[in-house]
Design an enzyme around this catalytic site. Sequence first.
Site, PDB file in Angstrom:
ATOM      1  N   HIS A   3      -8.269   1.095  -4.015  1.00 38.75           N
ATOM      2  CA  HIS A   3      -9.210   0.897  -2.904  1.00 38.75           C
ATOM      3  C   HIS A   3      -9.884   2.240  -2.625  1.00 38.75           C
ATOM      4  CE1 HIS A   3      -9.599  -0.078   1.706  1.00 38.75           C
ATOM      5  NE2 HIS A   3     -10.760   0.000   1.104  1.00 38.75           N
ATOM      6  N   MET A  38     -11.725  -5.678   5.547  1.00 42.21           N
ATOM      7  CA  MET A  38     -10.862  -4.750   6.282  1.00 42.21           C
ATOM      8  C   MET A  38     -10.533  -5.348   7.648  1.00 42.21           C
ATOM      9  SD  MET A  38     -10.244  -2.167   4.328  1.00 42.21           S
ATOM     10  CE  MET A  38      -9.288  -1.282   5.568  1.00 42.21           C
ATOM     11  N   ASP A  42      -4.715   3.701  -2.018  1.00 37.90           N
ATOM     12  CA  ASP A  42      -5.827   4.070  -1.134  1.00 37.90           C
ATOM     13  C   ASP A  42      -6.344   5.457  -1.474  1.00 37.90           C
ATOM     14  OD1 ASP A  42      -6.087   1.817   0.684  1.00 37.90           O
ATOM     15  OD2 ASP A  42      -4.074   2.356   1.387  1.00 37.90           O
ATOM     16  N   MET A  47      -8.934   8.254  -0.540  1.00 35.56           N
ATOM     17  CA  MET A  47      -9.781   8.672   0.596  1.00 35.56           C
ATOM     18  C   MET A  47     -10.295  10.082   0.353  1.00 35.56           C
ATOM     19  SD  MET A  47      -7.550   7.344   3.823  1.00 35.56           S
ATOM     20  CE  MET A  47      -6.671   5.761   3.790  1.00 35.56           C
ATOM     21  N   MET A  73     -12.029   4.517  -0.687  1.00 36.27           N
ATOM     22  CA  MET A  73     -12.712   4.793   0.590  1.00 36.27           C
ATOM     23  C   MET A  73     -13.385   6.144   0.441  1.00 36.27           C
ATOM     24  SD  MET A  73      -9.699   3.291   2.961  1.00 36.27           S
ATOM     25  CE  MET A  73      -8.588   3.391   1.566  1.00 36.27           C
ATOM     26  N   HIS A  84      -1.230  -1.267  -4.237  1.00 41.20           N
ATOM     27  CA  HIS A  84      -2.490  -0.892  -3.598  1.00 41.20           C
ATOM     28  C   HIS A  84      -2.532   0.622  -3.405  1.00 41.20           C
ATOM     29  CE1 HIS A  84      -6.002  -1.857  -1.021  1.00 41.20           C
ATOM     30  NE2 HIS A  84      -5.565  -0.898  -0.221  1.00 41.20           N
ATOM     31  N   SER A 108       0.842  -1.194   0.000  1.00 42.69           N
ATOM     32  CA  SER A 108       0.000   0.000   0.000  1.00 42.69           C
ATOM     33  C   SER A 108       0.877   1.244   0.000  1.00 42.69           C
ATOM     34  CB  SER A 108      -0.905   0.011   1.238  1.00 42.69           C
ATOM     35  OG  SER A 108      -1.498   1.283   1.352  1.00 42.69           O
ATOM     36  N   ASP A 135      -6.803  -6.276   4.419  1.00 45.85           N
ATOM     37  CA  ASP A 135      -6.138  -4.971   4.384  1.00 45.85           C
ATOM     38  C   ASP A 135      -6.198  -4.346   5.772  1.00 45.85           C
ATOM     39  OD1 ASP A 135      -5.131  -2.475   3.749  1.00 45.85           O
ATOM     40  OD2 ASP A 135      -6.863  -1.858   2.541  1.00 45.85           O
TER      41      ASP A 135
HETATM   42  C1  DX5 Z   1      -6.262   1.725   5.578  1.00 45.64           C
HETATM   43  C2  DX5 Z   1      -5.828   1.404   4.175  1.00 45.64           C
HETATM   44  C3  DX5 Z   1      -4.752   0.412   4.096  1.00 45.64           C
HETATM   45  C4  DX5 Z   1      -3.462   0.862   4.748  1.00 45.64           C
HETATM   46  C5  DX5 Z   1      -2.817  -0.349   5.343  1.00 45.64           C
HETATM   47  O1  DX5 Z   1      -7.464   2.408   5.572  1.00 45.64           O
HETATM   48  O2  DX5 Z   1      -6.915   0.886   3.432  1.00 45.64           O
HETATM   49  O3  DX5 Z   1      -4.515   0.007   2.762  1.00 45.64           O
HETATM   50  O4  DX5 Z   1      -2.549   1.446   3.868  1.00 45.64           O
HETATM   51  O5  DX5 Z   1      -1.671   0.035   6.046  1.00 45.64           O
HETATM   52  P1  DX5 Z   1      -1.004  -0.961   7.083  1.00 45.64           P
HETATM   53  O6  DX5 Z   1      -0.555  -2.177   6.334  1.00 45.64           O
HETATM   54  O7  DX5 Z   1       0.137  -0.172   7.648  1.00 45.64           O
HETATM   55  O8  DX5 Z   1      -2.047  -1.303   8.120  1.00 45.64           O
HETATM   56 ZN    ZN Z   2      -6.475  -0.065   1.485  1.00 40.89          ZN
END
Ligand code: DX5
Ligand code: ZN
Length: 227
Positions: A63, A134, A32, A34, A65, A30, A7, A172
């Site tokens: 991903h 999650m 993220d 947001m 969010m 990956h 990620s 994740d």
């Molecule tokens: C959290 C993200 C994850 C995050 C995971 O909301 O969706 O993808 O980057 O990070 P680690 O592996 O450090 O928990």
């Molecule tokens: Zn994620």
Amino acid sequence: MAQINPSILSADFARLAEEAKAVEGADWLHVDVMDNHFVPNLTLGVPIVEAIGKATDIPLDCHLMIEDPDRWAPQYVEAGAGSVTFHAEAAAAPVRLAREIRAKGARASMALKPATPIEPYEDLLPELDMLLIMTVEPGFGGQAFLDIMLPKIRRTRELIGKHGLELWLQVDGGVSATTIERCAEAGADVFVAGSAVYGAQDPAAAVRELRAQADAVTAAAPWACGH
Ligand code: DX5
Ligand code: ZN
């Protein structure tokens, strides 16, 4: 074989192209996304996904969010994502959205927050290429893995077997050398790791080590027979 998706939330955002190169050999990158509404954090959007895609050969696992993924998710396919994950809690019409993502040429995936059960979605699973469970509350990297999610991973793996689906099961949040084996034993086969990869001295080596750990467990798992 287990897939490891670093990620980039834990990478240096000012050097994303180099950070993608640092995890050569990873299965997917990956990303993220947001929006500061669905989760209390803000990261990046379509133009940056497009730029990362041009900077690496590793396929992008986006991903989302975000609120209103029905409106925004298709744009991430157009931006070059090979897999797009929307949240079940945010999608107004998950079946229509999954079909649209597939029709545009990407893998369609749906994510569940920790408090969202899998059971109401059993009949939807054939519409998906991946289900993301999650293992932390979404929003931030570096949080502690939630062991209480292991039963949900197990139940999802059973549903995949029951319906004979080719569905990838991703975890994740808090996935690391100390937790990946528990996830693999419960039935996960795609592992997102942020801090465990980018916090390592050698991120590419961390990817290989995590994959080897997961593979060793999966080789002995009853659910993986004929996998
Ligand atoms: C959290 C993200 C994850 C995050 C995971 O909301 O969706 O993808 O980057 O990070 P680690 O592996 O450090 O928990
Ligand atoms: Zn994620």
